[in-house]
Write an enzyme that holds these catalytic residues in place. Structure first.
Site, PDB file in Angstrom:
ATOM      1  N   ASP A 110       0.718  -1.043  -0.026  1.00 55.27           N
ATOM      2  CA  ASP A 110       0.185   0.300   0.288  1.00 55.27           C
ATOM      3  C   ASP A 110      -0.067   1.406   0.330  1.00 55.27           C
ATOM      4  O   ASP A 110       1.883   1.381   1.099  1.00 55.27           O
ATOM      5  CB  ASP A 110      -0.512   0.515   1.587  1.00 55.27           C
ATOM      6  CG  ASP A 110      -2.425  -0.782   1.173  1.00 55.27           C
ATOM      7  OD1 ASP A 110      -2.167  -1.669   0.521  1.00 55.27           O
ATOM      8  OD2 ASP A 110      -2.507  -1.282   1.963  1.00 55.27           O
ATOM      9  N   PHE A 111       0.745   2.271  -0.516  1.00 51.82           N
ATOM     10  CA  PHE A 111       0.570   3.706  -0.925  1.00 51.82           C
ATOM     11  C   PHE A 111       1.180   3.810   0.530  1.00 51.82           C
ATOM     12  O   PHE A 111       0.813   3.972   1.824  1.00 51.82           O
ATOM     13  CB  PHE A 111       0.296   4.128  -0.897  1.00 51.82           C
ATOM     14  CG  PHE A 111       0.970   5.994  -1.633  1.00 51.82           C
ATOM     15  CD1 PHE A 111       2.365   6.498  -2.197  1.00 51.82           C
ATOM     16  CD2 PHE A 111       0.663   7.053  -1.030  1.00 51.82           C
ATOM     17  CE1 PHE A 111       2.311   7.070  -2.034  1.00 51.82           C
ATOM     18  CE2 PHE A 111       0.940   8.092   0.047  1.00 51.82           C
ATOM     19  CZ  PHE A 111       2.266   8.559  -1.271  1.00 51.82           C
TER      20      PHE A 111
END
Length: 189
Positions: free
Chosen positions: A36-37
């Site tokens: 995930d970012f």
């Protein structure tokens, strides 16, 4: 971001920052999974067509054990398993609370080890939010008055463990906890 339509991605940066393989099936280096970012930590990259294919197969077969650490908000059980459908697909994660500390702003902060058994999008973030213990800094799944702005997401991909697809040796790749985690708990993980 690991990949996507943006120019500034890890995928685009790999070509300029990783030495190309000298094997006959060498290809552009590319991640074989996603984070995930704003998640820090270990990201596995393949540099040959065969390694990318074989590593993808290990992920598909759930033969790679992933371990994460997160800092969560609120009182939490010492350990447990979270089962929750995500996008109408079964998903499961196990957690162990490793440490806790009191906080004026958040009540209790927990250092939690996480082991996902499945790999759904935002799985750990959704699971922890579902049980009422969102990850510190999570703007998408946090509790509105407790969202920590400008400090990032406190989710760290700590390790990957698997059998090397070519040598059959056990591989353990680790990324130590970031300083910002250690500051909160004075942890030496």
């Amino acid at each position: 971001m690991v990949s996507g339509n943006s120019f500034k991605t890890i995928t685009n940066a790999l070509v300029r920052n990783i030495k190309k393989s000298n094997l006959p099936d060498a290809t552009k280096p590319q991640p074989v999974h996603r984070l995930d970012f704003a998640t820090t930590g270990v990201l596995l990259v393949g540099k040959t067509q065969s390694s990318i294919r074989d590593l993808n197969k290990l992920f598909e077969d759930k033969a790679i054990k992933k371990t994460y650490y997160a800092i969560t908000i609120g009182q939490m059980k010492p350990q447990g398993t979270i089962v929750l459908d995500i996008d109408e697909k079964a998903s499961q994660s196990s957690f162990t609370r490793c440490n806790e500390t009191s906080s004026k702003r958040f009540g209790t902060l927990n250092l939690v080890q996480l082991v996902p058994q499945t790999g759904r999008r935002h799985q750990l973030r959704k699971h922890l939010s579902y049980i009422g213990n969102p990850i510190l800094g999570d703007k998408d799944y946090g509790i509105e008055p407790l969202i920590l702005k400008g400090k990032g997401l406190y989710l760290h991909a700590y390790s990957l463990a698997f059998k090397h697809p070519f040598t059959d040796q056990d591989v353990l790749i680790k990324s130590e906890l970031p300083q910002r985690f250690k500051k909160i708990f004075n942890s030496n993980k």
